[in-house]
Scaffold this active site. Structure first.
Site, PDB file in Angstrom:
ATOM      1  N   LYS A  52      42.184   3.624  -8.980  1.00  0.00           N
ATOM      2  CA  LYS A  52      43.459   4.363  -9.003  1.00  0.00           C
ATOM      3  C   LYS A  52      43.234   5.826  -8.602  1.00  0.00           C
ATOM      4  O   LYS A  52      44.019   6.396  -7.841  1.00  0.00           O
ATOM      5  CB  LYS A  52      44.097   4.262 -10.397  1.00  0.00           C
ATOM      6  N   GLN A  96      45.925   2.413 -19.490  1.00  0.00           N
ATOM      7  CA  GLN A  96      45.177   1.241 -19.052  1.00  0.00           C
ATOM      8  C   GLN A  96      45.055   0.235 -20.197  1.00  0.00           C
ATOM      9  O   GLN A  96      44.703   0.594 -21.314  1.00  0.00           O
ATOM     10  CB  GLN A  96      43.780   1.675 -18.556  1.00  0.00           C
ATOM     11  N   ASP A 119      54.002   1.675 -14.593  1.00  0.00           N
ATOM     12  CA  ASP A 119      53.542   0.297 -14.788  1.00  0.00           C
ATOM     13  C   ASP A 119      54.715  -0.664 -14.993  1.00  0.00           C
ATOM     14  O   ASP A 119      54.523  -1.880 -14.988  1.00  0.00           O
ATOM     15  CB  ASP A 119      52.650   0.224 -16.043  1.00  0.00           C
TER      16      ASP A 119
END
Ligand code: GUN
Length: 296
Positions: A52, A96, A119
């Protein structure tokens, strides 16, 4: 049989994002900004986070990664999230997963502002997705849609069987594909499904995201089906220097010849996820800035 590689699809998206980002920076004097929170030292999570960071650098996004020890308290994460929510330079926030058991993942994800939830895990975004409203959509399902478009795989009226009911992939991809525009008939299977192979054998398009290495064998698959394999599993392999190799949830070697098209692992859907995260971060930045301008 056609192999559905992710790389050309992701590359096309990166080229568009490069142009769009350059225009955005020129008109706003701000780069899109992604904040990533990583708890613990799981090697797979660390490697995703570094992918990322590289993608942000390629596109010229600003970014910060907040790394915490496994034992970090929930209060500490919640207070960081509220700081990032309030920080006008931050466009996207990503925690995460998976998180250690002592942390309440649902509570943490709900604390992220829905406008910065790149997300697409916040209940507001999931609800809007189900309703067919514009929303930030979870990156892997969005990547699957882009692959279906790129390879011109028709979904209207087709029977899509999704194996796996996770919040990250199974639920959102199912909820996307029955919406108007995609128009598929969707069946969801999971670990308690009886007669799995009887159901998967009916699929025109089989999407597998259950995290069980090589679960899907030729007897699960209809002749001529399209298969999207979302699984990325490490299995021991003494023949490899690193001691393991990556396989999907589908036994590609034995299943591929029965299909008309199938994604490989690695090299399939996996490479799409980060590209779609970058897409979501830029879209979130644009939307917040437009709204700020409208209010000004
Ligand atoms: N862990 C596995 N997939 C994902 C994802 O798409 N987003 C986050 N935040 N964590 C993950």
């Amino acid at each position: 049989m056609k192999t559905l590689w992710g790389k050309p699809v992701a590359e096309e998206i990166y080229l568009r994002l490069e142009e769009e980002t350059a225009r955005y920076i020129q008109s706003t004097n701000h780069a899109p900004y992604l904040a990533v929170i990583l708890v613990g030292s799981d090697p797979a999570s660390s490697s995703y986070v570094s992918m990322k960071e590289k993608a942000c650098d390629r596109l010229g996004f600003d970014h910060a990664t907040y790394r915490f020890d496994e034992s970090v308290s929930e209060e500490k994460l919640l207070s960081l999230l509220s700081k990032l929510n309030d920080d006008p330079k931050v466009d996207g926030i990503l925690v995460q997963l998976p998180l250690p058991d002592h942390l309440d993942a649902a509570k943490i994800l709900e604390t992220i502002s829905p406008l910065k939830d790149v997300d697409g895990f916040h209940p507001v975004n999931v609800g809007n997705l189900l309703l067919g409203n514009p929303s930030l959509v979870s990156c892997t399902p969005l990547g699957i849609l882009k692959m279906l478009e790129y390879y011109e795989i028709e979904t209207a009226g087709k029977h899509v069987v999704v194996v796996g009911r996770s919040n990250i992939v199974g639920k959102p991809i199912a909820a996307l594909l029955f919406q108007k525009g995609w128009d598929a008939t969707v069946t969801i299977c999971h670990s308690k499904t009886r007669n799995l192979r009887g159901i998967t054998s009916l699929a025109d398009i089989l999407i597998v995201a259950i995290g069980q290495p090589l679960l899907i064998t030729p007897d699960h698959v209809k002749e001529g089906a399209v298969i999207i394999d979302v699984g990325i599993n490490r299995i021991e392999d003494a023949g490899r220097a690193r001691g393991y190799r990556l396989v999907g949830d589908v036994d590609f070697e034995h299943v591929a010849s029965k299909t008309t098209a199938i994604t490989p692992v690695p090299g399939g859907v996996g490479v799409m996820t980060v590209a779609m995260l970058m897409n979501n971060t830029l879209q979130a930045a644009k939307k917040r800035r437009n709204e700020a301008e409208i209010l000004a």
